[in-house]
Write an enzyme that holds these catalytic residues in place. Structure first.
Site, mmCIF file in Angstrom:
data_model
loop_
_atom_site.group_PDB
_atom_site.id
_atom_site.type_symbol
_atom_site.label_atom_id
_atom_site.label_comp_id
_atom_site.label_asym_id
_atom_site.label_seq_id
_atom_site.Cartn_x
_atom_site.Cartn_y
_atom_site.Cartn_z
ATOM 1 N N VAL A 15 58.776 41.980 52.651
ATOM 2 C CA VAL A 15 57.793 42.888 53.252
ATOM 3 C C VAL A 15 57.416 44.010 52.299
ATOM 4 O O VAL A 15 56.248 44.306 52.071
ATOM 5 C CB VAL A 15 58.342 43.481 54.573
ATOM 6 C CG1 VAL A 15 57.389 44.540 55.125
ATOM 7 C CG2 VAL A 15 58.557 42.376 55.590
ATOM 8 N N ASP A 33 64.668 50.481 45.721
ATOM 9 C CA ASP A 33 65.613 49.523 46.291
ATOM 10 C C ASP A 33 66.996 49.839 45.737
ATOM 11 O O ASP A 33 67.124 50.238 44.571
ATOM 12 C CB ASP A 33 65.211 48.088 45.937
ATOM 13 C CG ASP A 33 65.811 47.059 46.886
ATOM 14 O OD1 ASP A 33 65.056 46.423 47.638
ATOM 15 O OD2 ASP A 33 67.057 46.909 46.873
ATOM 16 N N THR A 84 66.050 44.351 59.676
ATOM 17 C CA THR A 84 66.689 44.705 60.949
ATOM 18 C C THR A 84 67.294 43.433 61.531
ATOM 19 O O THR A 84 66.695 42.785 62.389
ATOM 20 C CB THR A 84 65.676 45.339 61.925
ATOM 21 O OG1 THR A 84 64.453 44.590 61.898
ATOM 22 C CG2 THR A 84 65.395 46.780 61.569
ATOM 23 N N THR A 119 61.062 45.778 62.137
ATOM 24 C CA THR A 119 60.978 45.407 63.554
ATOM 25 C C THR A 119 62.130 46.022 64.341
ATOM 26 O O THR A 119 63.299 45.863 63.974
ATOM 27 C CB THR A 119 61.006 43.884 63.707
ATOM 28 O OG1 THR A 119 59.932 43.322 62.954
ATOM 29 C CG2 THR A 119 60.862 43.483 65.169
ATOM 30 N N CYS A 259 62.436 36.814 61.736
ATOM 31 C CA CYS A 259 61.633 37.321 62.864
ATOM 32 C C CYS A 259 61.900 36.576 64.164
ATOM 33 O O CYS A 259 62.498 37.115 65.088
ATOM 34 C CB CYS A 259 60.141 37.236 62.522
ATOM 35 S SG CYS A 259 59.602 38.461 61.315
ATOM 36 N N ARG A 330 67.081 33.704 55.065
ATOM 37 C CA ARG A 330 67.530 34.605 56.126
ATOM 38 C C ARG A 330 67.602 33.892 57.478
ATOM 39 O O ARG A 330 66.638 33.326 57.953
ATOM 40 C CB ARG A 330 66.587 35.809 56.222
ATOM 41 C CG ARG A 330 66.691 36.759 55.040
ATOM 42 C CD ARG A 330 65.641 37.842 55.116
ATOM 43 N NE ARG A 330 64.293 37.312 54.994
ATOM 44 C CZ ARG A 330 63.193 38.053 55.123
ATOM 45 N NH1 ARG A 330 63.284 39.332 55.415
ATOM 46 N NH2 ARG A 330 62.005 37.490 54.977
#
Length: 423
Positions: A15, A33, A84, A119, A259, A330
């Protein structure tokens, strides 16, 4: 709020990096980062996520990268894009968000704006993040610093739907902050923006985007379980139903990723916190979370019918990423298949040309093949339909199998008569 944005992007993953590149073409932008190796790679023009090419990185002439907090202290706009995830008990894990808020709070100054893209459940920005910013900066919310929320809509590996071509939802902690955040994103988003009335609405909009998809896929997965018992081909049923103009084209499969397999748990967490039990959302989650185990059990049944001993077998899984044609590992649910088969004593091998072998071992303890021997496997499971597998064709897949073996085509990549079973 400063009229001349100096932007810091906190977190340079799938992202954050595309966002940093887009802003870096227009404004002074620093990508921050905590992973020094990631910073070094980006400074060398290399993006291991494959979201941005070296050409795109070079085009962002005002973009720099750092792991040094002091090098973002001069910025006045901080955009947080950290993960998240959920924990082992499927509860929201806000630790990356909390840590990022603490980091930003240490350099926050009067007049600065902090925008979150991660999110979360409705209310998290103002209930969790803002107090941390205030504590570490000593500033007063909505008096000396402001907040915004603009949920990310990045689709890893998608080269058509890009950051600039997807409408951006925006919001702010005051009317003035909302307008400022909206105009900032309008300056880089070709598709335009949608300004909401408050941060909580924007948070809710994001979390239901993927919850809606999850519930729909859960329905199709449940239908696939039913049709398998009825000995009806699921794909053939969906193709027939799809001739109606308003039939939604969802397909069965494993539901992982950053997601769809995660966001519903953020919403259900908040729902349960206020005393509401979300039946439909959790039902979809239960079905989708069970699919890896189901696939493994079906492969075991097929092997047993062919008198193949699972405990001494060699089983190959083609594909490990959570979706096709991207290196994103992920929350991949392919590992559920592997773990279930390993518990039965099978020797499980995994081949995925998109995956970094070190990352796979670090994240899941799995060792990936670099080459796939022919005529070696008692069972082959095609789990992720990467284009390399499509191009290699069914002949290549069949060549990997022993004379008596099983082929499970999870995503119905090939004709149904070319596999022993498909989902």
């Amino acid at each position: 709020m400063n009229k001349n944005p100096k932007i810091a992007i906190i977190g340079l993953g799938y992202v954050g990096l595309p966002l940093a590149v887009a802003f870096g073409k227009k404004y002074p932008t620093v990508g921050f980062d905590i992973r020094s190796q990631r910073i070094t790679q980006l400074q060398q023009g290399q993006d291991t996520t494959l979201e941005c090419s070296s050409v795109e990185l070079a085009q962002a002439s005002q973009l720099s990268f750092t792991a040094d907090l002091q090098e973002i202290a001069h910025c006045n706009t901080y955009i947080v894009t950290v993960p998240t995830p959920i924990d082992n008990y499927r509860r929201p894990d806000l630790s990356p968000l909390i840590s990022a808020s603490e980091t930003v709070g240490k350099v926050l100054k009067a007049g600065d704006v902090v925008i979150y893209e991660s999110t979360v459940y409705p209310g998290a920005t103002e209930e969790v993040c803002v107090p941390i910013l205030a504590k570490h900066s000593g500033l007063v919310f909505n008096e000396t610093f402001f907040a915004g929320y603009s949920p990310e809509r990045i689709n890893p590996g998608d080269k058509v739907h890009r950051l600039e071509t997807i409408t951006k939802v925006t919001s702010g902690s005051t009317a003035e902050a909302a307008q400022w955040v909206d105009q900032l994103y309008q300056s880089i988003i070709q598709a335009g923006t949608h300004l909401t009335s408050c941060i909580r609405v924007a948070e809710a909009a994001k979390v239901i985007e993927n919850t809606q998809r999850d519930v729909n896929i859960g329905l199709i997965n449940e239908l696939a379980l039913l049709f398998n018992r009825l000995e009806i081909d699921t794909l053939e049923v969906l193709q027939a139903a799809g001739t109606k103009w308003n039939f939604l084209p969802f397909r069965p499969g494993l539901v992982g990723g950053h997601c769809i397999g995660v966001d519903p748990y953020y919403l259900t967490h908040k729902a349960q916190e206020i005393g509401y039990h979300p039946d439909m959302i959790l039902a979809g989650r239960r079905v989708n979370d069970s699919m890896g185990t189901y696939v493994a059990s079906e492969v075991i049944k097929l092997m047993t019918r062919k008198h193949l001993c699972v405990a001494s077998s060699t089983i190959l899984i083609l594909g490990l990423t959570f979706k096709e044609n991207c290196p994103d590992l992920r929350n991949t649910r392919v590992v559920d298949i592997a773990q279930e088969l390993l518990e039965y004593g099978a020797e499980v091998a995994i081949y995925d040309p998109w995956v970094d072998a070190q990352e796979a071992h670090h994240e899941y303890g799995l060792n990936l093949l670099t080459e796939v021997p022919h005529a070696h496997y008692d069972a082959v499971i095609l789990a992720v339909p990467h284009r390399q597998f499509i191009e290699a064709g069914i002949e290549w897949v069949q060549a990997l199998r022993k004379e008596i073996s099983v082929f499970y085509d999870l995503k119905s990549l090939f004709a149904k008569e070319q596999s022993d079973q498909r989902l």
